[in-house]
Design an enzyme around this catalytic site. Sequence first.
Site, PDB file in Angstrom:
ATOM      1  N   HIS A 124       0.838  -1.204   0.000  1.00  0.00           N
ATOM      2  CA  HIS A 124       0.000   0.000   0.000  1.00  0.00           C
ATOM      3  C   HIS A 124       0.873   1.254   0.000  1.00  0.00           C
ATOM      4  O   HIS A 124       2.031   1.217   0.406  1.00  0.00           O
ATOM      5  CB  HIS A 124      -0.918   0.032   1.227  1.00  0.00           C
ATOM      6  CG  HIS A 124      -1.889  -1.101   1.277  1.00  0.00           C
ATOM      7  ND1 HIS A 124      -3.047  -1.129   0.529  1.00  0.00           N
ATOM      8  CD2 HIS A 124      -1.856  -2.263   1.968  1.00  0.00           C
ATOM      9  CE1 HIS A 124      -3.681  -2.263   0.769  1.00  0.00           C
ATOM     10  NE2 HIS A 124      -2.993  -2.963   1.624  1.00  0.00           N
ATOM     11  N   LYS A 180      16.957  -3.625   6.111  1.00  0.00           N
ATOM     12  CA  LYS A 180      18.100  -3.006   5.438  1.00  0.00           C
ATOM     13  C   LYS A 180      19.106  -4.084   5.070  1.00  0.00           C
ATOM     14  O   LYS A 180      19.033  -5.223   5.546  1.00  0.00           O
ATOM     15  CB  LYS A 180      18.737  -1.924   6.300  1.00  0.00           C
ATOM     16  CG  LYS A 180      19.315  -2.391   7.606  1.00  0.00           C
ATOM     17  CD  LYS A 180      19.870  -1.210   8.389  1.00  0.00           C
ATOM     18  CE  LYS A 180      20.443  -1.626   9.723  1.00  0.00           C
ATOM     19  NZ  LYS A 180      20.966  -0.474  10.478  1.00  0.00           N
ATOM     20  N   ARG A 197      27.315 -10.385  15.297  1.00  0.00           N
ATOM     21  CA  ARG A 197      28.747 -10.712  15.252  1.00  0.00           C
ATOM     22  C   ARG A 197      29.147 -11.119  13.845  1.00  0.00           C
ATOM     23  O   ARG A 197      28.312 -11.406  13.004  1.00  0.00           O
ATOM     24  CB  ARG A 197      29.079 -11.837  16.243  1.00  0.00           C
ATOM     25  CG  ARG A 197      28.440 -13.180  15.917  1.00  0.00           C
ATOM     26  CD  ARG A 197      28.848 -14.248  16.922  1.00  0.00           C
ATOM     27  NE  ARG A 197      28.193 -15.509  16.700  1.00  0.00           N
ATOM     28  CZ  ARG A 197      28.603 -16.455  15.834  1.00  0.00           C
ATOM     29  NH1 ARG A 197      29.709 -16.247  15.106  1.00  0.00           N
ATOM     30  NH2 ARG A 197      27.958 -17.581  15.709  1.00  0.00           N
TER      31      ARG A 197
END
Length: 200
Positions: A124, A180, A197
């Site tokens: 949307h 991301k 890590r």
Amino acid sequence: MIVFKLIRKIINSVLNFIYTPVTKIIFVLNGVKINKGLVAFGIPKIIVTRRGNVKFGVNLMINSGQNHNIIGRNQKTIFWVEGKLTIGDNVGMSSTAIICNHEIEIGDNVMIGGNTVIYDTNFHSLDPKKRQDKHLDRKNTKYGKVTIKNNVFIGAHTTILKGVTIDENSIIGACSVVSKDIPKNEVWAGNPAQFIRKIN
């Protein structure tokens, strides 16, 4: 008790013999070319639209539904493809939903944990006024290619959002939200996913 378990084992054995051929038929009816090594436990749901394009590599393994890889919140594995979906060789997934409006590319030797969802769209518009008009809402929806590179392991119940690249050999912890890019050879987890890590 023993008789019940025996009957259950026989039923499961018969069903396991049927799942892969039925899955192949469903794929072919949706215009998907079948490569060798496809194995399905349970029957996935696949919808490929007229402009959708799907390419699966060899040795794709699919668990689909509540009786396979029982880890909770199990659903059918779902492929909804209106864009371009590419899955490499030796990929395994359980109760996964892949919603491909634009482009999703999954590399080789990728393991996708149970109930993971991969979206290359927001579905949307982010503008509340445009969402009130179905045409404007769809027209202003944002898309972004999702790329999952070779040897990635994605933990169960993870959500991967549009425009994300997960680079080679990386691991995503269970129940993460990936919004991301993830560099190669790293462990990330959380909501939103954060660096944990390096992988040696």
